[in-house]
Design a protein around this motif. Structure first.
Motif, PDB file in Angstrom:
ATOM      1  N   ARG A  47     -12.955  -0.599  -1.803  1.00 36.32           N
ATOM      2  CA  ARG A  47     -12.604  -1.878  -2.437  1.00 36.32           C
ATOM      3  C   ARG A  47     -13.896  -2.482  -2.956  1.00 36.32           C
ATOM      4  N   GLU A  82     -15.934  -2.888   0.583  1.00 32.63           N
ATOM      5  CA  GLU A  82     -15.693  -2.254   1.873  1.00 32.63           C
ATOM      6  C   GLU A  82     -14.932  -0.956   1.651  1.00 32.63           C
ATOM      7  N   PHE A 123     -12.091   1.911   3.060  1.00 27.02           N
ATOM      8  CA  PHE A 123     -10.852   1.879   3.839  1.00 27.02           C
ATOM      9  C   PHE A 123     -10.317   3.289   4.035  1.00 27.02           C
ATOM     10  N   SER A 153     -10.327  -0.843   7.742  1.00 28.60           N
ATOM     11  CA  SER A 153     -11.260  -1.385   6.750  1.00 28.60           C
ATOM     12  C   SER A 153     -12.632  -1.499   7.390  1.00 28.60           C
TER      13      SER A 153
END
Length: 380
Positions: free
Chosen positions: A296, A301, A303, A370
């Motif tokens: 993301r 971040e 995931f 995440s």
């Protein structure tokens, strides 16, 4: 939760409104919720609806006096334990006091009321009530802990019995084969060894889960951050799980970019992905499982998503399943101690990340890990 949810209830009973107003003004406090009644009947109705730490009752009331109200209270299970303090304009006559104590009074207040005495006595009863509540809560927690211990021991016995029985039966079979007229061929022995290894790995994993729970409780679950490729780690786990999936016909797929470099504890992150995939095989009802790894960029971040097509999880259970020894409804026949998700979330939080679930009954479940691109340096 409302601001009054932890307030302690007090009941004032007097047929004269001005007396109620004056007494309420004396004992009012932020942690107290005061109810008033102008008759015995009204007081009983309130006591059947609410739990009270103390009832301050005027003795001289028409229709039903304070002594009669107290006797009725002592005859009802819900109101029997409420402490009663009588308010009286009479003197300190001995017979009068005896009747009050026989009716269930714990104390007397004499008119004209001394403000300091009233406040002190009410504070004592409020504190006693609060301590009783704390003891009851502690007792409930202790009972739950004992129940969890018993359930845990039962689960441990059940989960270890199956692989141990399997290994024992395999050993007996090999003994017969070695002592029999036909010696086992190499392939047959290899298959037996592989079965033994699977059962032993199952037992080792149970023990590792219990050790990790102990580490979490004692603050010793540490992470050792270092740069690694999250995609490569996910591939290793998926390939290992695919071997298990083949035995039951479950297809496990991976969608990911070529690489995704992050900083974290590679061993612990692989442990989380393994737990999520193992759960997906257990609860996925034999349907395909999809794993996705991505970035993301807006956060930024990384995931990891693990999606199954199984029974799904009700909204009311979606936080509970991350607690120790907790499992979804209808999962009693599925192997496991109910520790995997608890440990996985602890590892995610140790990385300053998150582990969340998106699901609905009958629609499968998606667990999403995440992670920040750089994990903290400190221990969990």
């Amino acid at each position: 939760m409302s601001p009054d949810s932890h307030a302690i209830n007090l009941l004032l009973v007097d047929d004269l409104q001005e007396n109620l107003v004056a007494l309420e003004a004396l004992i009012r406090a932020p942690d107290r919720r005061i109810f008033t009644a102008r008759s015995g009947d009204a007081a009983l109705s309130l006591m059947l609806e609410h739990s009270f730490a103390l009832a301050i009752i005027d003795v001289q009331m028409p229709s039903m006096n304070g002594f009669e109200l107290a006797e009725l209270m002592r005859g009802t299970e819900r109101t029997r334990a409420i402490p009663i303090v009588f308010v009286s304009a009479a003197g300190h006559e001995l017979n009068y006091a005896f009747r009050g104590y026989e009716s269930g009074a714990v104390d007397f207040l004499h008119k004209p009321l001394d403000p300091h005495t009233v406040r002190s006595k009410v504070s004592v009863f409020v504190e006693l009530f609060r301590q009783r509540q704390e003891l009851q809560e502690a007792k409930a927690q202790l009972q739950r802990a004992v129940s969890m211990r018993d359930d845990f021991m039962s689960m441990i016995a059940h989960e270890l019995r199956n692989p141990l029985n399997s290994v024992y039966l395999q050993a007996q079979l090999r003994r017969k084969m070695v002592g029999g007229p036909r010696q086992p061929d190499a392939q047959a022995m290899l298959r037996m060894v592989e079965r033994d290894e699977r059962q032993i790995r199952s037992m080792v994993r149970l023990l590792d889960d219990m050790l990790d729970v102990s580490r979490v409780r004692t603050g010793k679950l540490t992470i050792v951050p270092a740069p690694f490729d999250l995609v490569a780690s996910a591939q290793v786990v998926v390939e290992a799980i695919q071997e298990q999936g083949k035995a039951t016909g479950v297809q496990v797929t991976l969608s990911a970019p070529p690489t995704l470099e992050i900083v974290g504890d590679e061993f612990r992150i692989e442990q989380v992905i393994t737990n999520l995939l193992t759960n997906a095989l257990r609860y996925g009802q034999g349907k395909p499982v999809a794993v996705a790894v991505g970035l993301r960029e807006e956060v930024p971040e990384a995931f990891v998503s693990v999606r199954d097509q199984g029974m799904g999880i009700a909204a009311a259970d979606q936080e509970r399943i991350f607690e120790q020894f907790e499992r979804t409804e209808g999962a009693a026949q599925v192997a496991g101690l109910g520790l995997g998700l608890y440990i996985a979330r602890q590892i995610a939080q140790a990385h300053h990340g998150r582990l969340e679930v998106r699901s609905a009954p009958g629609e499968g479940a998606e667990f999403v890990l995440s992670l920040p691109l750089a994990a903290p340096d400190a221990s969990a």
